[in-house]
Every structure is written in structure tokens, then in C-alpha cells.
Design a protein around this motif. Structure first.
Motif, PDB file in Angstrom:
ATOM      1  N   SER A  11       0.819  -1.205   0.000  1.00  0.00           N
ATOM      2  CA  SER A  11       0.000   0.000   0.000  1.00  0.00           C
ATOM      3  C   SER A  11       0.857   1.262   0.000  1.00  0.00           C
ATOM      4  O   SER A  11       0.574   2.224  -0.719  1.00  0.00           O
ATOM      5  N   GLU A  12       1.927   1.261   0.799  1.00  0.00           N
ATOM      6  CA  GLU A  12       2.812   2.426   0.817  1.00  0.00           C
ATOM      7  C   GLU A  12       3.501   2.616  -0.528  1.00  0.00           C
ATOM      8  O   GLU A  12       3.654   3.750  -1.001  1.00  0.00           O
ATOM      9  N   GLU A  13       3.923   1.508  -1.153  1.00  0.00           N
ATOM     10  CA  GLU A  13       4.548   1.636  -2.465  1.00  0.00           C
ATOM     11  C   GLU A  13       3.559   2.181  -3.491  1.00  0.00           C
ATOM     12  O   GLU A  13       3.918   2.999  -4.346  1.00  0.00           O
ATOM     13  N   GLY A  14       2.302   1.736  -3.414  1.00  0.00           N
ATOM     14  CA  GLY A  14       1.299   2.277  -4.326  1.00  0.00           C
ATOM     15  C   GLY A  14       1.068   3.765  -4.112  1.00  0.00           C
ATOM     16  O   GLY A  14       0.880   4.526  -5.069  1.00  0.00           O
ATOM     17  N   GLU A  15       1.100   4.184  -2.845  1.00  0.00           N
ATOM     18  CA  GLU A  15       0.928   5.608  -2.559  1.00  0.00           C
ATOM     19  C   GLU A  15       2.083   6.428  -3.116  1.00  0.00           C
ATOM     20  O   GLU A  15       1.888   7.500  -3.689  1.00  0.00           O
ATOM     21  N   GLU A  16       3.305   5.918  -2.943  1.00  0.00           N
ATOM     22  CA  GLU A  16       4.463   6.628  -3.489  1.00  0.00           C
ATOM     23  C   GLU A  16       4.396   6.675  -5.021  1.00  0.00           C
ATOM     24  O   GLU A  16       4.733   7.691  -5.638  1.00  0.00           O
ATOM     25  N   ARG A  17       3.971   5.562  -5.620  1.00  0.00           N
ATOM     26  CA  ARG A  17       3.857   5.545  -7.080  1.00  0.00           C
ATOM     27  C   ARG A  17       2.821   6.551  -7.558  1.00  0.00           C
ATOM     28  O   ARG A  17       3.028   7.240  -8.568  1.00  0.00           O
ATOM     29  N   ARG A  18       1.708   6.671  -6.838  1.00  0.00           N
ATOM     30  CA  ARG A  18       0.685   7.651  -7.216  1.00  0.00           C
ATOM     31  C   ARG A  18       1.225   9.070  -7.096  1.00  0.00           C
ATOM     32  O   ARG A  18       0.963   9.932  -7.949  1.00  0.00           O
ATOM     33  N   HIS A  19       2.004   9.313  -6.043  1.00  0.00           N
ATOM     34  CA  HIS A  19       2.568  10.651  -5.867  1.00  0.00           C
ATOM     35  C   HIS A  19       3.540  10.979  -6.997  1.00  0.00           C
ATOM     36  O   HIS A  19       3.538  12.104  -7.530  1.00  0.00           O
ATOM     37  N   ARG A  20       4.364  10.000  -7.375  1.00  0.00           N
ATOM     38  CA  ARG A  20       5.293  10.247  -8.486  1.00  0.00           C
ATOM     39  C   ARG A  20       4.545  10.503  -9.791  1.00  0.00           C
ATOM     40  O   ARG A  20       4.939  11.359 -10.597  1.00  0.00           O
ATOM     41  N   GLU A  21       3.462   9.767 -10.026  1.00  0.00           N
ATOM     42  CA  GLU A  21       2.680   9.993 -11.236  1.00  0.00           C
ATOM     43  C   GLU A  21       2.060  11.390 -11.243  1.00  0.00           C
ATOM     44  O   GLU A  21       1.991  12.042 -12.292  1.00  0.00           O
ATOM     45  N   MET A  22       1.600  11.843 -10.084  1.00  0.00           N
ATOM     46  CA  MET A  22       1.053  13.193 -10.014  1.00  0.00           C
ATOM     47  C   MET A  22       2.117  14.246 -10.320  1.00  0.00           C
ATOM     48  O   MET A  22       1.876  15.231 -11.037  1.00  0.00           O
ATOM     49  N   LEU A  23       3.319  14.033  -9.793  1.00  0.00           N
ATOM     50  CA  LEU A  23       4.409  14.983 -10.075  1.00  0.00           C
ATOM     51  C   LEU A  23       4.755  14.988 -11.567  1.00  0.00           C
ATOM     52  O   LEU A  23       4.978  16.056 -12.161  1.00  0.00           O
ATOM     53  N   ASN A  24       4.809  13.794 -12.164  1.00  0.00           N
ATOM     54  CA  ASN A  24       5.094  13.742 -13.607  1.00  0.00           C
ATOM     55  C   ASN A  24       3.996  14.432 -14.408  1.00  0.00           C
ATOM     56  O   ASN A  24       4.265  15.100 -15.412  1.00  0.00           O
TER      57      ASN A  24
END
Length: 339
Positions: free
Chosen positions: A277-290
Motif C-alpha cells: 500500500s505504501e509503495e502504491g501511494e508513493e507511485r501515485r505521488h510520483r505519477e502526479m508529479l510527472n
């Protein structure tokens, strides 16, 4: 969006320590406000409807609180900053938990440290070593302690809740993680109990055993060296009771070990789920930044195209003006026609 939000001039750039502490206090107050409403503090239908407010409205309340206390940030900035704080906090907390486990394993029975190759605490390593261990390099102790208070208080309120029905109540992933994090670790298997001494009577045996045959009083009067069937039965019953008691203890210990192993496997699965779940949250944050970066690039390209178009239009107008001037000058220089 109201007029007060439209007139606000949000501050940009890095967050200061004071702004971060104000944000943490705002989240703490927001959690307390929402817990009071969920606990039955609001009686009207409008107050009960505010319990399930969307995230935008909750972060708007956080933004207003920050503005009242000198933190001039928008709700999107507060949301992104809080996500970054929680990600760094979880990394530091997990690292400190591993340090504590290593320290406990390295201690002997007298409390002295046996092994010297234990890992250092996060607060005792340098920034370069933190970066090598994939840890946040700029976490401050006061910010970490404030986040611990917020997370611990939120976990206590979840566990002390009055009524919870899993089929009708929906909980946020953060609260579920806090409930999972409060599960106790599996206890070690108990030590093997020694067999009872020969002088004591055998313990109560849960298994069905054949009852001894009743004998006359004359059997008791026989000599110790006699080999009567009644005496053989009495001897067999005494030895069988001790063996059955030992087997029963072994059976109970095996059951406890099975329960402990099942709890350990469940805790492992839960830990893997939290990590995913934490990895998914970090991945979502990176996608938002991109996505934000691509949006800025598109806006820059549009501005460049508009600038080039305006420059071309200005050049065309200048050429047209020059052509008109040259034509007018040629007409003036021509001699007048003969009369």
C-alpha cells in the motif's frame, strides 16, 4: 471557491520548520474534530452529513487553520506536504523499529550488549549514510515527535471506538494501517514442562481409560512379592498415568506452537500488504508529479508558440509599413505630368 480564497496570495518555495509544525497541529485538530463528530457530537442532520466530507473540503479546513496561524499555503500544498511527511515518518519509524529489535537481540541475560555490530539509530548517523540507506536526510526530531503524537493519538481513538460494524462502516486506509500496526507480536512458545514426580498422583487425563477391576480386601493383604493380577493392574495404571500426562502436555504445547506460527504468518502477510500500500501511494505521488511537469511543459510550449506568432505578425506589419512608405516616396519623387 469563495472570494477569500481567490484573493489569497499563497507562499511558494520550501517549507520552514514553523510552517511544518503549524500543518501538523492543523491535522491533529482536524482529526480531533472529525472524531468528535463520529462519536455522536453532532445531533443535526447537517452535522452528521459532514462526517463523510470529501478530501477537498477537509483540506480546505486545514488551509484556513494554517492561514489563521501564519502558514500561507494552499490546500494542495498542505496535502502534498503531509503526504511527504507521512512517507518520511514511516521510513524512519520502520528503521527505528529494526534498530530496537537488533538491540534486544544483541543484549545478554545481564543486559549488556554482546554483539558490537548493531546498526546505529537514525539520529546518530550522518546525512550521507542516511541517503545510502534510502532514508530521509532532513527529518528533524521535533517534527518526528509531533508526528508520533498525531499517529499515536489517532490509533488510540480508533481502538477505543464505541461501536464498529465492518459490514456497514468504511474506514480510511490510514486508520486500517494504524489498527494493524497495534496488533501484538506473537508470543514465544512456552517451555517444556517437566514430568510430575513419582510420589504425586497422576494428573487428570482427558482420555478415556479402562477402569480398574474391583478386588477384595484379601488382595491388599498379600505380600509385596506376590504377582497377583490386581497388583499388576495397579502398577500398569500408575505408569500409564504418567505417560498420558506427559503426552497431554506435549499436545498442548504443539497447539500453542501452531497458534504462534499462524499468528506470525498473519503478521507477515499484513506487513507485506502495508508495504504494498505504501509503495502504491508513493507511485501515485510520483505519477502526479510527472503529470504536473508535463502540464508545465505544455503550457511553456504554448507560450512559446504564441510568442513566435506575435513576433511574426509584428514583422509582417513592419514590412507592410515599409512598403507603403517606399511607395509614397516614389510617388512624391516622380515629376508632375506636362500640361
Amino acid at each position: 471557491m469563495d472570494s477569500s480564497s481567490m484573493l489569497r496570495d499563497y507562499r511558494k518555495g520550501n517549507w520552514t520548520i514553523q510552517e511544518t509544525m503549524v500543518l501538523i497541529e492543523a491535522k491533529k485538530m482536524d482529526d480531533e474534530r472529525r472524531m468528535k463528530r463520529q462519536g455522536g457530537g453532532g445531533n443535526s442532520s447537517s452535522e452528521r452529513g459532514n462526517i463523510n466530507k470529501p478530501g477537498e473540503l477537509r483540506w480546505k479546513w486545514v488551509e484556513d487553520y494554517c492561514w489563521r496561524h501564519g502558514c500561507l499555503r494552499s490546500q494542495n500544498q498542505c496535502n502534498d506536504k503531509w503526504d511527504n511527511l507521512m512517507r518520511d515518518f514511516k521510513k524512519v519509524r520502520e528503521y527505528e523499529r529494526r534498530v530496537s529489535e537488533k538491540l534486544l537481540l544483541a543484549q545478554g541475560d545481564d543486559g549488556n550488549i554482546i554483539h558490537q555490530d548493531i546498526i546505529k539509530s537514525y539520529w546518530k548517523i550522518e546525512r550521507i549514510e542516511r541517503k545510502e540507506k534510502n532514508l530521509p536526510t532532513n527529518m528533524l526530531p521535533e517534527i518526528y515527535e509531533a508526528l508520533v503524537q498525531v499517529v499515536d493519538k489517532r490509533g488510540q481513538k480508533v481502538l477505543v471506538g464505541t461501536s464498529f460494524n465492518p459490514s456497514t462502516t468504511s474506514m480510511s486506509p490510514t486508520l486500517q494501517q494504524l489498527q494493524i500496526a497495534t496488533l501484538p507480536l506473537p508470543a514465544p512458545p512456552p517451555q517444556l514442562l517437566p514430568p510430575p514426580p513419582l510420589g504425586q498422583p497422576p494428573p487428570n487425563i482427558p482420555y478415556t481409560q479402562p477402569l480398574p477391576t474391583m478386588c477384595d480386601s484379601s488382595d491388599r493383604d498379600k505380600s509385596e512379592h506376590s504377582d497377583s493380577p490386581a497388583k499388576r493392574r495397579r502398577k500398569g495404571e500408575g505408569g500409564g498415568g504418567e505417560a498420558s500426562g506427559t503426552s497431554g502436555d506435549h499436545h498442548n504445547i504443539n497447539n500453542l506452537q501452531d497458534v504462534g506460527s499462524a499468528i506470525f504468518k498473519s503478521a507477515t502477510i499484513i506487513a507485506k500488504t502495508i508495504k504494498a500500500s505504501e509503495e502504491g501511494e508513493e507511485r501515485r505521488h510520483r505519477e502526479m508529479l510527472n503529470l504536473h511537469e508535463r502540464r508545465l511543459q505544455i503550457e511553456e510550449s504554448k507560450a512559446e508558440i504564441n510568442r513566435q506568432g506575435i513576433n511574426g505578425l509584428v514583422d509582417s506589419i513592419n514590412r507592410l509599413a515599409n512598403s507603403i512608405l517606399s511607395l509614397a516616396s516614389n510617388n512624391n519623387n516622380q515629376p508632375p505630368p506636362p500640361k
